[in-house]
Write an enzyme that holds these catalytic residues in place. Structure first.
Site, mmCIF file in Angstrom:
data_model
loop_
_atom_site.group_PDB
_atom_site.id
_atom_site.type_symbol
_atom_site.label_atom_id
_atom_site.label_comp_id
_atom_site.label_asym_id
_atom_site.label_seq_id
_atom_site.Cartn_x
_atom_site.Cartn_y
_atom_site.Cartn_z
ATOM 1 N N THR A 59 0.832 -1.212 0.000
ATOM 2 C CA THR A 59 0.000 0.000 0.000
ATOM 3 C C THR A 59 0.866 1.262 0.000
ATOM 4 O O THR A 59 0.377 2.328 -0.357
ATOM 5 C CB THR A 59 -0.911 0.051 1.247
ATOM 6 N N GLY A 76 17.339 -11.334 3.501
ATOM 7 C CA GLY A 76 16.325 -11.978 2.666
ATOM 8 C C GLY A 76 15.155 -12.536 3.457
ATOM 9 O O GLY A 76 14.401 -13.369 2.967
ATOM 10 N N GLU A 135 17.600 2.724 -2.983
ATOM 11 C CA GLU A 135 17.031 1.451 -3.463
ATOM 12 C C GLU A 135 16.705 1.541 -4.954
ATOM 13 O O GLU A 135 17.013 0.634 -5.718
ATOM 14 C CB GLU A 135 15.724 1.126 -2.710
ATOM 15 N N ASP A 145 9.708 0.718 4.705
ATOM 16 C CA ASP A 145 10.789 0.124 5.492
ATOM 17 C C ASP A 145 11.609 1.206 6.192
ATOM 18 O O ASP A 145 11.955 1.084 7.369
ATOM 19 C CB ASP A 145 11.695 -0.724 4.586
#
Ligand code: GLA
Length: 388
Positions: A39, A126, A164, A176
């Site tokens: 979202t 990960g 990123e 994040d």
């Protein structure tokens, strides 16, 4: 505390490698995503929390324009010049998170000296706990302190996001980075990704989280960006169909989706239903939390996973298995995948009284099915990133 031994190990290795003490150190935690999946880049809502493991970054001035950067777990060093910061997509790809953050931080500042930098963390890579955002945020805070650059949380989060996009190659949202910066002990963070305003929400003492780390996920492999592209294509379709302005899926309700999805490719329509439904679940979840309705909140987590599994298709067999198993365990309120998906972790909301038995039950069920253990840990929402 586990984090303290990481900190001590980093300081020791720093002195050994560079022959001096660091002048600045910062810490940034990973995060769990509790409700609201994919979202953030659709300008919607998310409940998340900073967790009690993370990454430390230590730095000192280098005395020249050279930057030396070491990943302390591998004791690998990369060297680059302050005036020539470029991503490396082949080797030591961890450097891209640091380089991208550093480049964004010093943009518009007259920085003449490079740094000696080293980082070390304890977030499993990960696992969907955002080790990369933690690295960006501790890099940003540490180097901001080293260079005397003032930076507020939201601009710092955006610097990490740009790293990123441009250095690591994943078109992530801001979830994040914001969660890593905004976390508070014992609290959830509820963020509105349109206004970028966040608040902390108390869940009370009757809950804790389990993280079940299944198979490794790989967000830079393209699936994430494809989902984002589908959401953007759907938003463009609804912008044409609806009378009110639509810039992102945030602007579309489930009721509108059901009527105006006509003309959309079925897969794209399903992709769009996921963040739209998630926004509604987060808002409903906020009301349920206010009433102390933990079972109701947990049900929304199960619904969220169902939507990931069948509409957004960002789950995988192992994640589905853990969620299905969690549903059978007494004391579990809810469970869903956490983060980008395609592997990674399941977050389980559980009564602290039942956390231990639930952990053992999930780990055993996973081992019996797949032959390899799945790492289950109890997560306590924790304070966000800070300098030391
Ligand atoms: C990853 C991304 C975030 C967010 C989540 C899914 O963690 O980095 O920006 O989109 O996936 O909610």
């Amino acid at each position: 505390m586990q984090n303290e031994s990481v900190y001590r190990e980093l300081l020791e290795k720093f002195v050994k490698q560079f022959g001096r003490e660091p002048s600045a150190v910062a810490y940034a935690p990973g995060r769990i995503e509790v409700l609201g999946n994919h979202t953030d880049y659709n300008e919607g809502f998310v409940f998340s929390a900073a967790i009690d493991c993370g990454t430390f970054f230590a730095a000192a001035p280098s005395g020249s324009s050279e930057c030396r950067l070491v990943a302390a777990d591998l004791m690998h060093e990369v060297v680059f010049d302050l005036h020539d910061i470029r991503p490396d997509k082949e080797n030591d790809t961890w450097q891209n998170y640091v380089k991208g953050t550093f480049a964004g931080l010093i943009e518009g500042h007259d920085v003449k000296e490079g740094f000696l930098g080293m980082f070390l963390g304890n977030i499993p890579l990960g696992s969907g706990l955002s080790s990369s955002a933690a690295l960006e945020m501790c890099t940003g805070l540490c180097l901001a302190k080293l260079y005397g650059i003032a930076v507020e949380p939201v601009p710092l989060a955006k610097i990490g996001q740009k790293a990123e996009h441009e250095y690591a190659g994943c078109k992530c949202g801001l979830l994040d980075q914001i969660s890593s910066l905004a976390g508070k002990a014992g609290m959830l963070v509820k963020t509105d990704f349109r206004s970028l305003v966040y608040e902390t929400v108390n869940m009370g003492n009757d809950v804790c989280f389990l993280m079940c780390n299944t198979v490794k996920h790989e967000l830079v492999s393209g699936e994430y960006d494809q989902r984002r592209a589908a959401c953007e294509a759907a938003a463009a379709h609804f912008a044409k169909e609806l009378r009110h302005p639509v810039t992102h899926l945030r602007d579309v309700s489930m009721a509108e989706w059901a009527i105006y999805k006509r003309g959309l490719d079925e897969t794209v329509a399903n992709r769009a239903a996921h963040p739209i439904g998630e926004d509604e679940r987060v808002l409903l979840g906020a009301e349920r939390l206010k009433r102390g309705d933990l079972a109701g909140f947990g049900q929304l987590m199960f619904d969220s996973h169902y939507s990931s599994r069948y509409l957004f298709e960002n789950s995988c067999e192992e994640l589905d298995f853990v969620v299905d198993e969690a549903r059978k365990i007494p004391g579990v309120y809810g469970a869903r995948l956490s983060g980008g998906g395609f592997g990674g972790s399941v977050v389980v909301l559980v009564n602290p009284r039942d956390a231990e038995t639930a952990s053992v039950a999930l780990a055993n069920a996973y081992k019996a099915k797949y032959g390899t253990p799945c790492n289950v840990s109890v997560i306590h929402p924790s304070d966000g990133a800070h300098t030391l």
